[in-house]
Design a protein around this motif. Sequence first.
Motif, PDB file in Angstrom:
ATOM      1  N   THR A  77      22.383   2.969 112.888  1.00  0.00           N
ATOM      2  CA  THR A  77      21.509   2.972 114.053  1.00  0.00           C
ATOM      3  C   THR A  77      20.483   4.095 113.946  1.00  0.00           C
ATOM      4  O   THR A  77      20.584   4.985 113.085  1.00  0.00           O
ATOM      5  CB  THR A  77      22.324   3.171 115.331  1.00  0.00           C
ATOM      6  OG1 THR A  77      22.951   4.476 115.278  1.00  0.00           O
ATOM      7  CG2 THR A  77      23.402   2.100 115.473  1.00  0.00           C
ATOM      8  N   VAL A  78      19.520   4.076 114.845  1.00  0.00           N
ATOM      9  CA  VAL A  78      18.535   5.158 114.901  1.00  0.00           C
ATOM     10  C   VAL A  78      19.227   6.491 115.153  1.00  0.00           C
ATOM     11  O   VAL A  78      18.906   7.508 114.529  1.00  0.00           O
ATOM     12  CB  VAL A  78      17.486   4.879 115.996  1.00  0.00           C
ATOM     13  CG1 VAL A  78      16.554   6.083 116.152  1.00  0.00           C
ATOM     14  CG2 VAL A  78      16.679   3.630 115.657  1.00  0.00           C
ATOM     15  N   ASN A  79      20.205   6.502 116.060  1.00  0.00           N
ATOM     16  CA  ASN A  79      20.912   7.746 116.364  1.00  0.00           C
ATOM     17  C   ASN A  79      21.690   8.266 115.170  1.00  0.00           C
ATOM     18  O   ASN A  79      21.755   9.479 114.939  1.00  0.00           O
ATOM     19  CB  ASN A  79      21.845   7.542 117.557  1.00  0.00           C
ATOM     20  CG  ASN A  79      21.090   7.456 118.870  1.00  0.00           C
ATOM     21  OD1 ASN A  79      19.970   7.968 118.982  1.00  0.00           O
ATOM     22  ND2 ASN A  79      21.681   6.813 119.867  1.00  0.00           N
ATOM     23  N   VAL A  80      22.311   7.368 114.402  1.00  0.00           N
ATOM     24  CA  VAL A  80      23.032   7.778 113.197  1.00  0.00           C
ATOM     25  C   VAL A  80      22.072   8.419 112.208  1.00  0.00           C
ATOM     26  O   VAL A  80      22.376   9.468 111.610  1.00  0.00           O
ATOM     27  CB  VAL A  80      23.747   6.566 112.563  1.00  0.00           C
ATOM     28  CG1 VAL A  80      24.085   6.829 111.095  1.00  0.00           C
ATOM     29  CG2 VAL A  80      25.022   6.230 113.328  1.00  0.00           C
ATOM     30  N   LEU A  81      20.907   7.819 112.013  1.00  0.00           N
ATOM     31  CA  LEU A  81      19.919   8.387 111.095  1.00  0.00           C
ATOM     32  C   LEU A  81      19.433   9.736 111.605  1.00  0.00           C
ATOM     33  O   LEU A  81      19.327  10.702 110.835  1.00  0.00           O
ATOM     34  CB  LEU A  81      18.751   7.419 110.931  1.00  0.00           C
ATOM     35  CG  LEU A  81      17.637   7.864 109.976  1.00  0.00           C
ATOM     36  CD1 LEU A  81      18.176   8.133 108.578  1.00  0.00           C
ATOM     37  CD2 LEU A  81      16.517   6.820 109.927  1.00  0.00           C
ATOM     38  N   LYS A  82      19.137   9.824 112.896  1.00  0.00           N
ATOM     39  CA  LYS A  82      18.666  11.076 113.488  1.00  0.00           C
ATOM     40  C   LYS A  82      19.701  12.182 113.322  1.00  0.00           C
ATOM     41  O   LYS A  82      19.368  13.315 112.928  1.00  0.00           O
ATOM     42  CB  LYS A  82      18.349  10.857 114.974  1.00  0.00           C
ATOM     43  CG  LYS A  82      17.936  12.115 115.740  1.00  0.00           C
ATOM     44  CD  LYS A  82      16.640  12.713 115.231  1.00  0.00           C
ATOM     45  CE  LYS A  82      16.193  13.871 116.122  1.00  0.00           C
ATOM     46  NZ  LYS A  82      15.039  14.593 115.543  1.00  0.00           N
TER      47      LYS A  82
ATOM     48  N   ALA B 194      13.532  17.271 106.915  1.00  0.00           N
ATOM     49  CA  ALA B 194      14.233  16.155 107.560  1.00  0.00           C
ATOM     50  C   ALA B 194      14.607  16.464 109.001  1.00  0.00           C
ATOM     51  O   ALA B 194      14.519  15.595 109.878  1.00  0.00           O
ATOM     52  CB  ALA B 194      15.482  15.800 106.751  1.00  0.00           C
ATOM     53  N   ASN B 195      15.017  17.714 109.261  1.00  0.00           N
ATOM     54  CA  ASN B 195      15.464  18.051 110.617  1.00  0.00           C
ATOM     55  C   ASN B 195      14.315  18.329 111.585  1.00  0.00           C
ATOM     56  O   ASN B 195      14.546  18.644 112.757  1.00  0.00           O
ATOM     57  CB  ASN B 195      16.432  19.234 110.597  1.00  0.00           C
ATOM     58  CG  ASN B 195      15.840  20.480 109.973  1.00  0.00           C
ATOM     59  OD1 ASN B 195      14.662  20.514 109.628  1.00  0.00           O
ATOM     60  ND2 ASN B 195      16.663  21.507 109.822  1.00  0.00           N
ATOM     61  N   LYS B 196      13.078  18.218 111.112  1.00  0.00           N
ATOM     62  CA  LYS B 196      11.917  18.423 111.974  1.00  0.00           C
ATOM     63  C   LYS B 196      11.338  17.111 112.509  1.00  0.00           C
ATOM     64  O   LYS B 196      10.412  17.131 113.323  1.00  0.00           O
ATOM     65  CB  LYS B 196      10.815  19.175 111.216  1.00  0.00           C
ATOM     66  CG  LYS B 196      11.223  20.554 110.690  1.00  0.00           C
ATOM     67  CD  LYS B 196      11.566  21.505 111.809  1.00  0.00           C
ATOM     68  CE  LYS B 196      11.855  22.898 111.259  1.00  0.00           C
ATOM     69  NZ  LYS B 196      12.281  23.843 112.331  1.00  0.00           N
TER      70      LYS B 196
ATOM     71  N   LYS C 291       9.568   9.320 115.359  1.00  0.00           N
ATOM     72  CA  LYS C 291       9.334   9.186 113.920  1.00  0.00           C
ATOM     73  C   LYS C 291      10.573   8.644 113.210  1.00  0.00           C
ATOM     74  O   LYS C 291      10.480   7.820 112.294  1.00  0.00           O
ATOM     75  CB  LYS C 291       8.937  10.537 113.321  1.00  0.00           C
ATOM     76  CG  LYS C 291       7.459  10.854 113.412  1.00  0.00           C
ATOM     77  CD  LYS C 291       6.638   9.890 112.550  1.00  0.00           C
ATOM     78  CE  LYS C 291       5.174  10.268 112.547  1.00  0.00           C
ATOM     79  NZ  LYS C 291       4.361   9.290 111.764  1.00  0.00           N
ATOM     80  N   VAL C 292      11.743   9.116 113.625  1.00  0.00           N
ATOM     81  CA  VAL C 292      12.980   8.622 113.024  1.00  0.00           C
ATOM     82  C   VAL C 292      13.155   7.136 113.333  1.00  0.00           C
ATOM     83  O   VAL C 292      13.588   6.360 112.475  1.00  0.00           O
ATOM     84  CB  VAL C 292      14.195   9.426 113.525  1.00  0.00           C
ATOM     85  CG1 VAL C 292      15.498   8.804 113.030  1.00  0.00           C
ATOM     86  CG2 VAL C 292      14.104  10.876 113.059  1.00  0.00           C
ATOM     87  N   LYS C 293      12.810   6.735 114.532  1.00  0.00           N
ATOM     88  CA  LYS C 293      12.908   5.316 114.911  1.00  0.00           C
ATOM     89  C   LYS C 293      11.998   4.458 114.031  1.00  0.00           C
ATOM     90  O   LYS C 293      12.394   3.383 113.560  1.00  0.00           O
ATOM     91  CB  LYS C 293      12.532   5.141 116.380  1.00  0.00           C
ATOM     92  CG  LYS C 293      12.711   3.724 116.894  1.00  0.00           C
ATOM     93  CD  LYS C 293      12.404   3.636 118.385  1.00  0.00           C
ATOM     94  CE  LYS C 293      12.610   2.207 118.895  1.00  0.00           C
ATOM     95  NZ  LYS C 293      12.326   2.112 120.356  1.00  0.00           N
ATOM     96  N   THR C 294      10.783   4.936 113.803  1.00  0.00           N
ATOM     97  CA  THR C 294       9.850   4.203 112.936  1.00  0.00           C
ATOM     98  C   THR C 294      10.366   4.155 111.504  1.00  0.00           C
ATOM     99  O   THR C 294      10.297   3.115 110.841  1.00  0.00           O
ATOM    100  CB  THR C 294       8.466   4.886 112.974  1.00  0.00           C
ATOM    101  OG1 THR C 294       7.994   4.902 114.315  1.00  0.00           O
ATOM    102  CG2 THR C 294       7.473   4.124 112.105  1.00  0.00           C
TER     103      THR C 294
END
Length: 273
Positions: free
Chosen positions: A143-148, A191-193, A198-201
């Motif tokens: 999911t987006v949250n997992v990637l974030k 990555a943490n910025k 942006k992570v969703k995209t």
Amino acid sequence: MPELPEVENVKNTLNRLIRGKTIADVKVLWPNIIKYENLDEFKLRLIGQTIELVERRGKFLKIHLNEDTLVSHLRMEGRYGLYEAQEEFDKHTHVFFTFTDGTELRYRDVRKFGTMHLFVRGEEERQAPLSKLGYEPFSNEFTVNVLKQGLSKTNRSIKAALLDQSIVVGLGNIYVDEALFKAGIHPETNANKLSLPKVKTLHQHIIETLKESVEKGGSTIRSYVNSVGEEGSFQLELFVYGKKGEPCKKCGTMISKTVVAGRGTHFCPKCQK
């Protein structure tokens, strides 16, 4: 090479070629490929077993037999093909699985970088090399949250974070460059910025890019073909990878190349500020 789309297509062709076949003999001409303590035991364990299913985990193939699972990584140049046992082979063919019907699955690897591990079936995900892999990009769990969350734990570049397979699997140099371009993210961004939008995209374009490549048979950049000798065609759709000095398809700016995480990296200086 190959990355997830190419391995997915190898998996699909192997399922058509070798499911239901029983191994009568195993021959290994380059033992370093086999990551098993005793080569004779490796061969003896496989003889008599029937191939039931071939699956993919990240860039790895999982060849399930009735008792064991063979985990195979193609690395740079590895490829499988089915032949008649009496057919000639060249010096780059290193592993032979002869079946009871007289056909033979052969593993060919010019660079000899590929690996094969053998596990009792069901144990392969609990041990290296599969045990530390991240999420499958096509799974509901990615999911987006997992990637974030995964990206928030590292201050490495976004390219390095996506290449290491611990957050999401299957991405290599080609598809990281392409997904980052489509998401408008510079490959050296920490990555943490990355913001949540942006992570969703990025999440969206990772999935879409990989799916489109799977549908087109993967990318044949140098030598990739699937297990029946077919080339992919996604290389015709690439925006930045291998396009240094060519105009960006979106804005016309010349595509640049640099080195990020030890890998040649292509990006558009205007679209990916």
